[in-house]
Write an enzyme that holds these catalytic residues in place. Structure first.
Site, PDB file in Angstrom:
ATOM      1  N   GLU A   1       0.820  -1.219   0.000  1.00 41.28           N
ATOM      2  CA  GLU A   1       0.000   0.000   0.000  1.00 41.28           C
ATOM      3  C   GLU A   1       0.855   1.270   0.000  1.00 41.28           C
ATOM      4  O   GLU A   1       0.536   2.255   0.641  1.00 41.28           O
ATOM      5  CB  GLU A   1      -0.953   0.020   1.211  1.00 41.28           C
ATOM      6  CG  GLU A   1      -1.914  -1.154   1.276  1.00 41.28           C
ATOM      7  CD  GLU A   1      -3.085  -1.008   0.325  1.00 41.28           C
ATOM      8  OE1 GLU A   1      -3.045  -0.089  -0.505  1.00 41.28           O
ATOM      9  OE2 GLU A   1      -4.013  -1.813   0.412  1.00 41.28           O
ATOM     10  N   GLY A   2       1.964   1.236  -0.735  1.00 40.89           N
ATOM     11  CA  GLY A   2       2.898   2.361  -0.762  1.00 40.89           C
ATOM     12  C   GLY A   2       4.021   2.108   0.224  1.00 40.89           C
ATOM     13  O   GLY A   2       3.811   2.180   1.431  1.00 40.89           O
TER      14      GLY A   2
END
Length: 818
Positions: free
Chosen positions: A498-499
Site C-alpha cells: 500500500e505504498g
C-alpha cells in the site's frame, strides 16, 4: 537606547497585528499611529524621509494597482519561471480525497472547538454482535502454526466460513447483501482476527480494502453493481486487484500495462472493447480469485471513443477465466496468504468492463487514490494495532513470569527501557486507530491515511523488535509454542504494501500535506500556471498577501508562545487539567511547523520536493502532532486513573520528542546561510520545551512496572483482542501462567526468598514447598497452588523441539528435580 526601544515597540506592534490577524487597512492605521507615538522615543521616526518611506509603504500595501505593480507582479513572474508545472497525474493525486483536522494542524491555528466535537465512533449492535460471534468463532478455528508451516494456506472450512459469514462484504452496501460496517468496525474486526492469525486477517481485509468491492460501490454503474456486488457479498466471487507489476511498484502511476480501444468479437458478435496486455505481481488473493480488477493505461489510436489518443489510467473488472488471462501461480511473501502474479496477453473485453462505464475511462488514477484510504487507514493500521494489543499483553506477562538472577526480568531497568516503549506504542496505536477511522467517517483524507499507514506500521516494527529483545531465545525458536515470531516474520509485508514506507514518508505525507493542507499554496500554484495571466495575477495578488499575513501571523504566534508561554493559547473547551497543557503545546508546535514549512517553501520552492530528507522531517512533525491529538482524545475515553495518565504522559512525551528531533534535524540541515539556525533560535530561544524531552528514567520505570500489572489500560487493550484461554495454546499458555502467578505471587516470592537463603530442605520444589509451609513461610493451603504454578511456569518457558527433519514436535521433558 531609546531608539532601540522604539524599534522593539514597532516590531512588537507588527507581530501583534499579524498574530491577531487584523485586516490590512486597520492594521496599517494602527501601525502609523504607533509609529508617530514612537517618535517621542526616537525623533528620527518623524524625519521627512522616514515619513515619506512610511507613507509609500502604506500606499503600496493598500492600493491594489501599486501593490500589484511593485510587489505582486514581480513575484508572480519570478515564481512562474521557477515553479515546476503540476502534471495531470500529480494534480489528480493532490485533488483526490479530502482534508480533515490535519489541515488545522498544518495551518498553525488548530480549531479546538471543531476538535472537541469529534467523538470516536462506537460500534453498533450489529457490529458488536458480529465481533462477538462470527469473529470469535473464526478465531476459535484458527491455528497459525498449522497455517504457516503445515498447510501453507487456510483450512478449507476457514475459507468457507470467511466466504459465507460475510467477512468479504464489510464495505458492500446492504442493498446488495453487504454489511456496510463503519471503518472503525472494520478495523476492530481485522485487528481481532490478526491477534489470532495474520494470514486470515490479510485474507479477510483485502476484499474490504483496495479492490473491486470498494471501487464498484463508489463508482460502478447500476448494472455493474447488480452483476458483481451480490456475489462478492455472499463470497461466491473472490476478488483481487492488479495494480503493481515488475516495472511499477511504489510508482504505480507509471504502470506499463496497456489497453487499446478496438473492435472485437464476443459470443460471435462484434462489439467495441479493449485489448489488454498486462503483467501484474504481488496481487493478494490472485491465486484463488474469480474476478480481477485491473489498472492500466488506456489508448484510443483510432478515436473510436473520442478525440484523445491517450485517455490515461483506467480501472476495469473482468472474470478471472477470461481468455488470455494467466492466473493461479503463487508468490511466497513469508506469510502463506494467497498472493501471486497475473498476466494477460491480447485479452479482449467489452468497454462496459470499465468500472463506472466508458465515461470513467482515464479516471482510474483518481479512483485509486481516493480508495487507497481503506488499506492505508483501516487495514494495515489494524494489523499494527493488533500487534500492540498482543505485544503489550505477552511482553508484560512474560516479563513477570521469566526470572533471572532471582528477579523477574521485567524489573531490570534495561528491560524496562524496551517494555516501556512497548506499553507506550501499544497505547498510541489504539488511540491512533480510533482517530484515523473516525476521520474516514467524514470522507477520504489522503494525508491522514498516509500518515496512519507509515507511522502505524513503523510503530509496529519497533514494538515487535522490542518484544523480541525481551523474549530472547524464547522468541527466536520457531514452533507452535512461540507467541511472537510469526508477527515478527511478517512485519516487512505491512511496511512494504500500500505504498512502501520510504516512499510514503519521503514523498507523500509532506508532499501531499503541504498542497492539501496549506490554506493558500495550491491555489497560488494554480494561479501562477493559469493560461490567462491577467486573471491569474488578480487571483495571485489576494492569495499572496493572505499567505504572507498567514506566515507572519504564525511566526508571531510561535515567538510569543516561546517567550511568554503556551498558557496564552487556546485549548478545547472540554480539556481538563491533564490535557489542556498538552493541547497548548500542540498550538505552539503547529505554529512552528506552519512557519518553518512556509520558509522552506519560499526559499526552496519546487526543490523542496527533491530535498526528501527535509520534507520527510516536516511530515514527521505534522504526523506526530496528529498522533498527540489522538492520544489526548483516547485518554479522555478511559478511566481517569494512574495507569491511564502514566501511559498517556509517556506516549505524549514520546510524540513531542520525536517531533522536536525532526525539527532540530531540519534546522541543522536546511542550509541557506544559517537560516535554519536562525529559525531554531527564533522559535526555541530557551531550548527544547520540558514536555518535548524524551521520557525520563522515572517514567520508564513506571511503565515498565505497569505493563506487568493488571490495570485499566491492560484491560482496554485486551478488550478488542482474541485472548485464548486454552493453556496448550501459544498465547493461552502465557496468559494462564500469568493469571496463576497473580493468584500465588506473595507465597511464590516468599518461597523463592527463603530458598535463595538456603532455609529450605528437600530434593524437589514440592518437598521444599512443604518444608516452607512447616516453617510458617507460606500456609499449608498454598503449597499445591504454588507447586502448580511452578510447573506451569517451567512449561511456559520451554521452546519447541522437533525431530531431526523438523517435521514433528517432540514431547517436552518434565520439570527437572531441584
Amino acid at each position: 537606547m531609546l531608539s532601540l526601544l522604539a524599534i522593539v515597540v514597532l516590531i512588537a506592534t507588527l507581530m501583534t497585528l499579524f498574530y491577531q490577524q487584523v485586516s490590512r487597512g486597520v492594521g496599517s492605521g494602527i501601525f502609523v499611529v504607533v509609529w508617530l507615538l514612537s517618535a517621542f522615543l526616537a525623533p528620527w521616526l518623524v524625519h521627512p524621509l522616514s515619513l515619506i518611506l512610511l507613507a509609500a509603504g502604506v500606499a503600496v500595501i493598500n492600493h491594489v494597482d501599486l501593490r500589484q505593480k511593485f510587489i505582486s507582479k514581480p513575484v508572480y513572474n519570478a515564481l512562474g519561471k521557477v515553479m515546476p508545472a503540476i502534471g495531470d497525474t500529480e494534480r489528480e493525486a493532490i485533488e483526490a480525497g479530502t482534508t480533515w483536522f490535519e489541515a488545522d494542524l498544518f495551518s498553525g491555528r488548530p480549531d479546538w472547538e471543531k476538535f472537541s466535537h469529534i467523538n470516536f465512533t462506537p460500534l453498533t449492535e450489529e457490529e458488536q454482535s458480529f465481533i462477538d460471534n462470527e469473529v470469535q468463532q473464526l478465531c476459535d478455528m484458527l491455528d497459525e502454526w498449522q497455517i504457516f508451516h503445515e498447510l501453507k494456506d487456510l483450512p478449507e472450512e476457514v475459507w468457507d466460513f470467511l466466504k459465507h459469514k460475510g467477512f468479504f462484504s464489510l464495505i458492500i452496501p446492504k442493498e446488495y447483501g453487504g454489511k456496510a460496517f463503519s471503518p472503525y468496525a472494520q478495523s476492530r474486526i481485522m485487528s481481532k482476527i490478526a491477534t489470532r492469525s495474520l494470514t486470515a486477517a490479510v485474507t479477510a481485509m483485502v476484499p474490504n480494502s483496495l479492490g473491486p468491492g470498494e471501487l464498484l460501490a463508489e463508482y460502478g454503474t447500476d448494472e455493474q453493481k447488480d452483476r458483481w456486488l451480490p456475489g462478492l457479498a455472499k463470497g461466491d466471487e473472490i476478488p483481487c486487484f492488479g495494480l503493481t507489476g515488475p516495472e511499477a511498484g511504489s510508482d504505480a502511476g507509471a504502470i506499463p500495462d496497456t489497453g487499446v480501444i478496438c473492435k472485437g468479437k464476443i459470443d460471435g458478435k462484434e462489439v467495441l472493447g479493449m485489448r489488454l496486455n498486462f503483467a501484474k505481481r504481488w496481487i493478494t488473493l490472485a491465486p484463488v480469485a474469480t474476478v480481477v480488477g485491473l489498472a492500466f493505461k488506456l489508448y484510443d489510436p483510432e478515436h473510436l471513443l473520442g478525440e484523445e489518443d491517450e485517455l490515461g489510467i483506467t480501472c476495469a473488472l473482468i472474470p478471472a477465466n477470461t481468455k488470455g488471462v494467466e492466473i493461479g501461480r503463487r508468490h511466497y511473501p513469508g506469510s502463506p496468504f494467497m498472493n501471486g502474479p497475473i498476466n494477460g496477453k491480447d485479452v479482449f473485453v467489452p468497454l462496459d468492463a470499465i468500472i463506472g462505464g466508458p465515461e470513467m475511462a482515464g479516471k482510474g488514477w483518481r479512483m485509486l487514490i481516493e480508495c487507497l484510504g481503506a488499506g492505508r487507514g483501516v487495514s494495515l493500521p489494524a494489523l499494527a494495532t493488533a500487534s500492540g494489543e498482543m505485544g503489550y499483553r505477552m511482553t508484560g506477562a512474560f516479563g513477570r513470569i521469566r526470572r533471572q538472577f532471582n528477579t523477574a526480568v521485567g524489573e531490570f531497568e534495561g528491560v524496562q527501557e524496551a517494555s516501556a516503549e512497548v506499553a507506550a506504542i501499544a497505547y498510541t496505536l489504539e488511540a491512533y486507530r480510533h482517530l484515523v477511522t473516525r476521520s474516514l467517517e467524514d470522507g477520504a483524507p489522503s494525508v491522514v491515511t498516509a500518515m496512519a499507514k507509515y507511522h502505524s506500521t513503523e510503530m509496529m516494527r519497533d514494538l515487535i523488535n522490542h518484544g523480541m529483545d525481551i523474549a530472547g531465545g524464547r522468541g527466536i525458536q520457531l514452533g507452535p509454542r512461540n507467541f511472537l515470531v510469526l508477527p515478527y516474520q511478517s512485519t516487512p509485508i505491512a511496511i512494504t504494501v500500500e505504498g512502501a514506507n520510504i516512499l510514503t514518508r519521503s514523498l507523500m505525507i509532506f508532499g501531499q500535506g503541504a498542497m492539501r493542507c496549506h490554506p493558500y499554496l495550491y491555489e497560488e500554484l494554480q494561479a501562477i500556471q493559469a493560461e490567462d495571466k491577467e486573471k491569474g495575477l488578480q487571483e495571485f495578488d489576494g492569495l499572496f498577501f493572505a499567505h504572507a499575513g498567514h506566515t507572519l501571523g504564525n511566526m508571531s504566534s510561535a515567538v510569543f508562545q516561546a517567550l511568554l508561554g503556551t498558557y496564552l493559547s487556546d485549548a478545547p473547551a472540554n480539556a481538563d487539567a491533564f490535557s489542556a497543557p498538552w493541547y497548548r503545546l500542540i498550538n505552539r508546535y503547529s505554529a512552528v511547523l506552519a512557519s518553518t514549512s512556509d520558509v522552506a517553501l519560499a526559499l526552496l520552492g519546487g526543490d523542496l520536493k527533491r530535498r526528501e530528507l527535509l520534507s520527510a522531517r516536516l511530515g514527521d512533525v505534522h504526523s506526530q502532532l496528529l498522533i498527540a491529538c489522538a492520544i489526548l482524545k483516547y485518554h479522555a475515553t478511559l478511566p481517569r486513573d494512574e495507569a491511564n495518565d502514566a501511559h498517556a504522559h509517556y506516549a505524549l512525551r514520546r510524540a513531542f520528542s520525536l517531533a522536536h528531533n525532526s525539527l532540530e534535524a531540519f534546522y541543522r540541515n536546511f542550509g541557506f546561510y544559517g537560516i535554519g539556525h536562525v529559525l531554531k533560535r527564533l522559535f526555541f530561544p530557551f531550548g527544547r520545551p520540558c514536555k518535548a524531552q524524551a521520557p525520563g528514567d522515572e517514567q520508564i520505570r513506571t511503565l515498565g512496572e505497569m505493563i506487568m500489572s493488571p490495570s485499566s489500560v491492560r484491560d482496554a487493550l485486551a478488550q478488542p483482542a482474541y485472548i485464548p484461554s486454552d493453556p496448550d495454546d501459544a498465547i493461552g499458555r502465557v496468559e494462564a501462567t500469568y493469571n496463576k502467578l497473580l493468584e500465588v505471587e506473595p507465597a511464590w516470592l516468599a518461597f523463592l526468598k527463603a530458598d535463595g537463603k538456603g532455609q529450605l530442605d528437600g530434593n524437589s520444589v514440592l518437598e521444599k514447598l512443604k518444608d516452607a509451609a512447616s516453617k510458617g513461610i507460606i500456609s499449608e493451603d498454598q503449597v499445591e497452588a504454588v507447586n502448580e504454578y511452578d510447573a506451569m511456569r517451567y512449561d511456559c518457558l520451554l521452546t519447541d523441539a522437533f525431530d531431526k527433519n523438523l517435521k514433528k514436535v517432540k514431547v517436552h521433558a518434565e520439570r527437572p528435580i531441584m
